[in-house]
Scaffold this active site. Sequence first.
Site, PDB file in Angstrom:
ATOM      1  N   LYS A  55      22.435  30.486  29.474  1.00 56.93           N
ATOM      2  CA  LYS A  55      23.449  31.478  29.104  1.00 56.93           C
ATOM      3  C   LYS A  55      23.537  32.560  30.172  1.00 56.93           C
ATOM      4  O   LYS A  55      24.627  32.967  30.576  1.00 56.93           O
ATOM      5  CB  LYS A  55      23.108  32.113  27.750  1.00 56.93           C
ATOM      6  CG  LYS A  55      23.404  31.210  26.565  1.00 56.93           C
ATOM      7  CD  LYS A  55      22.818  31.743  25.270  1.00 56.93           C
ATOM      8  CE  LYS A  55      23.066  30.756  24.129  1.00 56.93           C
ATOM      9  NZ  LYS A  55      22.323  31.058  22.908  1.00 56.93           N
ATOM     10  N   GLN A  99      18.783  35.255  20.056  1.00 55.84           N
ATOM     11  CA  GLN A  99      18.612  33.801  19.975  1.00 55.84           C
ATOM     12  C   GLN A  99      17.874  33.441  18.684  1.00 55.84           C
ATOM     13  O   GLN A  99      16.827  34.013  18.364  1.00 55.84           O
ATOM     14  CB  GLN A  99      17.836  33.312  21.209  1.00 55.84           C
ATOM     15  CG  GLN A  99      17.667  31.816  21.300  1.00 55.84           C
ATOM     16  CD  GLN A  99      18.968  31.063  21.567  1.00 55.84           C
ATOM     17  OE1 GLN A  99      19.898  31.586  22.175  1.00 55.84           O
ATOM     18  NE2 GLN A  99      19.037  29.835  21.100  1.00 55.84           N
ATOM     19  N   ASP A 122      28.235  36.199  18.694  1.00 58.27           N
ATOM     20  CA  ASP A 122      28.002  34.956  17.955  1.00 58.27           C
ATOM     21  C   ASP A 122      28.950  34.825  16.756  1.00 58.27           C
ATOM     22  O   ASP A 122      29.084  33.736  16.188  1.00 58.27           O
ATOM     23  CB  ASP A 122      26.569  34.933  17.397  1.00 58.27           C
ATOM     24  CG  ASP A 122      25.573  34.253  18.321  1.00 58.27           C
ATOM     25  OD1 ASP A 122      25.958  33.280  18.985  1.00 58.27           O
ATOM     26  OD2 ASP A 122      24.409  34.703  18.347  1.00 58.27           O
TER      27      ASP A 122
HETATM   28  N1  GUN Z   1      20.326  29.073  18.439  1.00 56.03           N
HETATM   29  C1  GUN Z   1      20.970  27.880  18.545  1.00 56.03           C
HETATM   30  N2  GUN Z   1      22.286  28.067  18.683  1.00 56.03           N
HETATM   31  C2  GUN Z   1      22.498  29.399  18.669  1.00 56.03           C
HETATM   32  C3  GUN Z   1      23.666  30.202  18.781  1.00 56.03           C
HETATM   33  O1  GUN Z   1      24.800  29.724  18.915  1.00 56.03           O
HETATM   34  N3  GUN Z   1      23.466  31.531  18.722  1.00 56.03           N
HETATM   35  C4  GUN Z   1      22.241  32.073  18.566  1.00 56.03           C
HETATM   36  N4  GUN Z   1      22.146  33.398  18.512  1.00 56.03           N
HETATM   37  N5  GUN Z   1      21.135  31.359  18.462  1.00 56.03           N
HETATM   38  C5  GUN Z   1      21.275  30.032  18.513  1.00 56.03           C
END
Ligand code: GUN
Length: 304
Positions: A55, A99, A122
């Site tokens: 990311k 995350q 998100d």
């Molecule tokens: N863990 C797995 N996918 C995601 C996501 O799209 N956002 C977040 N914050 N954590 C994740």
Amino acid sequence: MSNSTIIDGKAFAEALRERIATATAALKDAHGLVPGLAVVLVGEDPASQVYVRNKGKAAEAAGITARDHRLDAATTQEKLLALVDRLNKDPSVHGILVQLPVPDQIDPNAVIDGIAPAKDVDGFHVINTGRLATGQMDGPDAAMVPCTPLGCRMMLEDRLGDLSGLNAVVLGRSNIVGKPMAALLTQANCTVTIAHSRTKDLPDVCRRADILVAAVGRPQMVQGDWIKPGATVIDVGINRVAAPTEDEPDKMRLVGDVDFDAAVKIAGAITPVPGGVGPMTIACLLANTVTAACRQNGIEPPKL
Ligand code: GUN
């Protein structure tokens, strides 16, 4: 013989990331604005570390400043909430992502509730899920839309154009994918069915779908004969399964929620795993960060 189009999510995501880079360059020129994304990781889960690194790299390549905040696995909820609060108040941070999953001592809902809705890239905060459910999609207080369903909708509209009147079946009812996907497809005037493990006659329900979005997390659950000939199939699953060879007895491979080899013979178009939905999720996170930065600065977000 396959007669399906394989939807190249990787190429689609690369093109989107280029449009984002062009948009961030223009924002910097016109407004001196550089979108900022804060990514918070608690603990040392190896898969999460890989996601977070990817990311960060993708953000920087698209002209977004990415800052990582790594906290040790024993971090208290209070300490994490204090960090989120600092990021909420920092005007150089426009998007905050914590995350998931977080360690057991931390309630993920408390963390999501603590993120300012405008910075919730998100789209998990109840304010954003509520805005999505009620169709509040424009203006400064519009919903932030979860990244995976946003990417799925982009690929569907690219393939099919207007989705009005199509039968869409969303297999899976998670807060991250199934529910927001159903809301987006409803807004696009599809006739939407949310199906799941308890659905009666599941293969029959899936066979009625012009659009089938599989997001159940069960490897290759959707069989070829569950698919209506010509349907568009979006496979959100990322499942690691054993694929031993003589040389590598511990070898694993990634498969989706759809039996790709069977489905590709019947569907009109299908996303592969890997290389379908996955790359679009990160690209949409970047798109959401740019959208959030614009809204927080009274600028009309670019159409990406
Ligand atoms: N863990 C797995 N996918 C995601 C996501 O799209 N956002 C977040 N914050 N954590 C994740």
